[in-house]
Structures are given as structure tokens and as C-alpha cells.
Design an enzyme around this catalytic site. Structure first.
Site, PDB file in Angstrom:
ATOM      1  N   TYR A 107       0.813  -1.214   0.000  1.00 45.74           N
ATOM      2  CA  TYR A 107       0.000   0.000   0.000  1.00 45.74           C
ATOM      3  C   TYR A 107       0.848   1.267   0.000  1.00 45.74           C
ATOM      4  O   TYR A 107       0.381   2.318   0.449  1.00 45.74           O
ATOM      5  CB  TYR A 107      -0.953  -0.018   1.188  1.00 45.74           C
ATOM      6  CG  TYR A 107      -2.165  -0.920   0.970  1.00 45.74           C
ATOM      7  CD1 TYR A 107      -2.991  -0.759  -0.150  1.00 45.74           C
ATOM      8  CD2 TYR A 107      -2.489  -1.923   1.876  1.00 45.74           C
ATOM      9  CE1 TYR A 107      -4.093  -1.579  -0.359  1.00 45.74           C
ATOM     10  CE2 TYR A 107      -3.595  -2.745   1.666  1.00 45.74           C
ATOM     11  CZ  TYR A 107      -4.397  -2.562   0.553  1.00 45.74           C
ATOM     12  OH  TYR A 107      -5.491  -3.377   0.340  1.00 45.74           O
ATOM     13  N   PHE A 163      -6.806   7.199   5.432  1.00 46.09           N
ATOM     14  CA  PHE A 163      -7.269   5.824   5.628  1.00 46.09           C
ATOM     15  C   PHE A 163      -6.141   4.803   5.659  1.00 46.09           C
ATOM     16  O   PHE A 163      -6.392   3.611   5.818  1.00 46.09           O
ATOM     17  CB  PHE A 163      -8.303   5.448   4.553  1.00 46.09           C
ATOM     18  CG  PHE A 163      -7.797   5.473   3.121  1.00 46.09           C
ATOM     19  CD1 PHE A 163      -7.096   4.396   2.593  1.00 46.09           C
ATOM     20  CD2 PHE A 163      -8.040   6.576   2.310  1.00 46.09           C
ATOM     21  CE1 PHE A 163      -6.646   4.417   1.278  1.00 46.09           C
ATOM     22  CE2 PHE A 163      -7.591   6.608   0.994  1.00 46.09           C
ATOM     23  CZ  PHE A 163      -6.880   5.518   0.482  1.00 46.09           C
ATOM     24  N   ARG A 207     -10.686  -6.563 -11.914  1.00 47.50           N
ATOM     25  CA  ARG A 207     -11.247  -5.373 -11.249  1.00 47.50           C
ATOM     26  C   ARG A 207     -12.727  -5.195 -11.603  1.00 47.50           C
ATOM     27  O   ARG A 207     -13.512  -4.695 -10.799  1.00 47.50           O
ATOM     28  CB  ARG A 207     -10.413  -4.134 -11.570  1.00 47.50           C
ATOM     29  CG  ARG A 207      -9.074  -4.175 -10.820  1.00 47.50           C
ATOM     30  CD  ARG A 207      -8.190  -2.992 -11.121  1.00 47.50           C
ATOM     31  NE  ARG A 207      -8.704  -1.719 -10.667  1.00 47.50           N
ATOM     32  CZ  ARG A 207      -8.504  -1.198  -9.453  1.00 47.50           C
ATOM     33  NH1 ARG A 207      -7.828  -1.879  -8.533  1.00 47.50           N
ATOM     34  NH2 ARG A 207      -8.965  -0.011  -9.164  1.00 47.50           N
ATOM     35  N   THR A 230     -14.547   0.392  -5.706  1.00 46.40           N
ATOM     36  CA  THR A 230     -13.904   0.349  -4.382  1.00 46.40           C
ATOM     37  C   THR A 230     -14.909   0.418  -3.245  1.00 46.40           C
ATOM     38  O   THR A 230     -14.833  -0.367  -2.292  1.00 46.40           O
ATOM     39  CB  THR A 230     -12.914   1.531  -4.261  1.00 46.40           C
ATOM     40  OG1 THR A 230     -11.970   1.454  -5.339  1.00 46.40           O
ATOM     41  CG2 THR A 230     -12.177   1.486  -2.934  1.00 46.40           C
ATOM     42  N   ARG A 257     -17.799  -7.305  -4.701  1.00 47.02           N
ATOM     43  CA  ARG A 257     -18.080  -6.314  -3.657  1.00 47.02           C
ATOM     44  C   ARG A 257     -19.576  -5.985  -3.605  1.00 47.02           C
ATOM     45  O   ARG A 257     -20.149  -5.816  -2.524  1.00 47.02           O
ATOM     46  CB  ARG A 257     -17.248  -5.062  -3.904  1.00 47.02           C
ATOM     47  CG  ARG A 257     -15.749  -5.282  -3.637  1.00 47.02           C
ATOM     48  CD  ARG A 257     -14.904  -4.189  -4.251  1.00 47.02           C
ATOM     49  NE  ARG A 257     -13.505  -4.244  -3.824  1.00 47.02           N
ATOM     50  CZ  ARG A 257     -12.547  -3.502  -4.369  1.00 47.02           C
ATOM     51  NH1 ARG A 257     -12.826  -2.664  -5.345  1.00 47.02           N
ATOM     52  NH2 ARG A 257     -11.295  -3.608  -3.924  1.00 47.02           N
ATOM     53  N   ASN A 273     -13.774  -4.384   1.819  1.00 50.63           N
ATOM     54  CA  ASN A 273     -14.389  -4.610   0.516  1.00 50.63           C
ATOM     55  C   ASN A 273     -13.907  -5.912  -0.114  1.00 50.63           C
ATOM     56  O   ASN A 273     -13.937  -6.079  -1.328  1.00 50.63           O
ATOM     57  CB  ASN A 273     -14.191  -3.391  -0.389  1.00 50.63           C
ATOM     58  CG  ASN A 273     -12.730  -3.067  -0.597  1.00 50.63           C
ATOM     59  OD1 ASN A 273     -11.855  -3.817  -0.177  1.00 50.63           O
ATOM     60  ND2 ASN A 273     -12.454  -1.968  -1.276  1.00 50.63           N
ATOM     61  N   HIS A 298      -8.640  -7.361  -3.210  1.00 50.44           N
ATOM     62  CA  HIS A 298      -7.744  -6.430  -3.889  1.00 50.44           C
ATOM     63  C   HIS A 298      -7.413  -7.001  -5.254  1.00 50.44           C
ATOM     64  O   HIS A 298      -7.225  -8.214  -5.386  1.00 50.44           O
ATOM     65  CB  HIS A 298      -6.443  -6.256  -3.091  1.00 50.44           C
ATOM     66  CG  HIS A 298      -5.364  -5.591  -3.908  1.00 50.44           C
ATOM     67  ND1 HIS A 298      -5.263  -4.222  -4.017  1.00 50.44           N
ATOM     68  CD2 HIS A 298      -4.390  -6.111  -4.706  1.00 50.44           C
ATOM     69  CE1 HIS A 298      -4.253  -3.937  -4.837  1.00 50.44           C
ATOM     70  NE2 HIS A 298      -3.706  -5.050  -5.260  1.00 50.44           N
TER      71      HIS A 298
HETATM   72  P1  DAT Z   1      -9.002  -0.449  -4.885  1.00 52.72           P
HETATM   73  O1  DAT Z   1      -8.869  -1.479  -3.799  1.00 52.72           O
HETATM   74  O2  DAT Z   1     -10.377  -0.469  -5.486  1.00 52.72           O
HETATM   75  O3  DAT Z   1      -7.898  -0.497  -5.903  1.00 52.72           O
HETATM   76  P2  DAT Z   1      -7.657   1.894  -3.794  1.00 52.72           P
HETATM   77  O4  DAT Z   1      -6.393   1.334  -4.360  1.00 52.72           O
HETATM   78  O5  DAT Z   1      -7.996   3.311  -4.139  1.00 52.72           O
HETATM   79  O6  DAT Z   1      -8.915   0.987  -4.171  1.00 52.72           O
HETATM   80  O7  DAT Z   1      -7.618   1.822  -2.212  1.00 52.72           O
HETATM   81  C1  DAT Z   1      -7.077   0.689  -1.571  1.00 52.72           C
HETATM   82  C2  DAT Z   1      -7.964   0.308  -0.418  1.00 52.72           C
HETATM   83  O8  DAT Z   1      -8.001   1.338   0.541  1.00 52.72           O
HETATM   84  C3  DAT Z   1      -9.427   0.084  -0.822  1.00 52.72           C
HETATM   85  O9  DAT Z   1      -9.666  -1.216  -1.256  1.00 52.72           O
HETATM   86  C4  DAT Z   1     -10.139   0.402   0.447  1.00 52.72           C
HETATM   87  C5  DAT Z   1      -9.303   1.470   1.092  1.00 52.72           C
HETATM   88  N1  DAT Z   1      -9.787   2.809   0.777  1.00 52.72           N
HETATM   89  C6  DAT Z   1      -9.673   3.471  -0.395  1.00 52.72           C
HETATM   90  N2  DAT Z   1     -10.227   4.679  -0.338  1.00 52.72           N
HETATM   91  C7  DAT Z   1     -10.707   4.802   0.931  1.00 52.72           C
HETATM   92  C8  DAT Z   1     -11.385   5.829   1.641  1.00 52.72           C
HETATM   93  N3  DAT Z   1     -11.695   6.985   1.076  1.00 52.72           N
HETATM   94  N4  DAT Z   1     -11.720   5.582   2.942  1.00 52.72           N
HETATM   95  C9  DAT Z   1     -11.418   4.418   3.527  1.00 52.72           C
HETATM   96  N5  DAT Z   1     -10.762   3.411   2.931  1.00 52.72           N
HETATM   97  C10 DAT Z   1     -10.416   3.601   1.641  1.00 52.72           C
HETATM   98 MG    MG Z   2      -5.876  -0.149  -5.641  1.00 53.46          MG
END
Ligand code: DAT
Ligand code: MG
Length: 140
Positions: free
Chosen positions: A51, A59, A87, A93, A104, A118, A121
């Protein structure tokens, strides 16, 4: 036909709720192959690397804490277009608006409370996939 690979995680909420099988069934039903699969309790190092793009966001720490609450399933799936394809199977998300028919949209329960629970990944690009596969399957 170019065979692509993606890194999928069944997050701790998916494992805890007994959804590993149903999630993997959807990947297989779509015609993707499972190349590698492991149940693992993520280390702090793995989650920091996985991450890193989100470091500093509000977050980030809750997300990393949640991801270390219990074991998760890491897997490599392959197939034509599997990166956008998975995806699409996962859905958006935020489970609140994830479409019915997506992982999801169908299974996430904490809508309105927690975006992070959710269930899955999936890598978002070829670069991310290569980087993430190396984190979870370093021998690859
Ligand atoms: P994804 O998992 O759809 O690729 P991401 O890479 O933007 O989404 O974010 C990684 C994870 O972080 C996501 O699965 C859940 C969490 N997340 C993202 N945006 C968030 C937010 N605004 N508040 C809380 N958790 C969040
Ligand atoms: Mg992501």
C-alpha cells in the site's frame, strides 16, 4: 493473445466470512487460471510495500491495521486482460455503489461504515501487478 497476470488478495474480511471459495469460483468461472495461491498472515513489511501509494492518506493506518487482523489469501491469476477483468469482477472500491453481480456488490456488508472491508484487492496496472506479485510471491 497476450497472457497477463494480476495479484489478487482475498482480504481478512473475506477469509473470516468464509468467502474464499465463492470468490475463487468467480475467477475460475470467468476462465482465468490460478497460477499461485497462498494463505498468509501479512507482515507489516508486506503491507507497507503493498500500500505504499496510499502512505500518508487518512485511511492508510486503519487499512493496514485491518489487513493484519487475520490471514488473507494471496493469489496470482492469469488470462487475457485479467488485470482490468478482475477489477471488473470485483466492482467499485466503495461497496455502497458496487454493482450487483460483482464480488463487492454482492458480498460486502459494511457499506456505509467501512470502505476498507471490501473483500478483495486486484492490481490496477501491469506495473502494479509486477510489483505486487514480487511482494507476495518473492520467489517468483
Ligand atoms: P481499490 O482497492 O479499489 O484499488 P484503492 O487502491 O484506491 O482501491 O484503495 C485501496 C484500499 O483502501 C481500498 O480497497 C479500500 C481502502 N480505501 C480506499 N479509499 C478509501 C477511503 N476513502 N476511505 C477508507 N478506505 C479507503
Ligand atoms: Mg488499488
Amino acid at each position: 493473445l497476450v497472457t497477463e497476470r494480476t495479484l489478487v488478495l482475498v482480504k481478512p474480511d473475506g477469509v473470516q466470512r468464509g468467502l474464499i471459495g465463492q470468490i475463487i469460483a468467480r475467477i475460475e468461472a470467468k476462465g482465468y487460471s490460478i497460477e499461485k495461491l497462498e494463505l498468509v498472515h501479512a507482515t507489516a513489511e508486506q503491507l507497507a510495500a503493498h500500500y505504499e501509494e496510499h502512505e500518508g492518506k487518512p485511511f492508510y493506518q486503519p487499512l493496514v491495521d485491518f489487513m493484519s487482523e487475520g490471514p488473507l489469501v494471496a493469489l496470482v491469476a492469469s488470462g487475457h486482460g485479467v488485470i482490468p477483468g478482475f477489477r471488473s469482477l470485483a466492482g467499485t472500491t466503495d461497496p455502497t455503489t458496487a454493482a450487483p453481480g460483482t464480488i463487492r456488490g454482492d458480498f460486502a456488508r459494511d457499506w456505509g461504515v467501512s470502505v476498507q472491508k471490501n473483500l478483495v484487492h486486484g492490481s490496477d496496472s501491469e506495473e502494479s501487478a509486477a510489483r505486487e506479485i514480487a511482494i507476495w510471491f518473492p520467489e517468483d
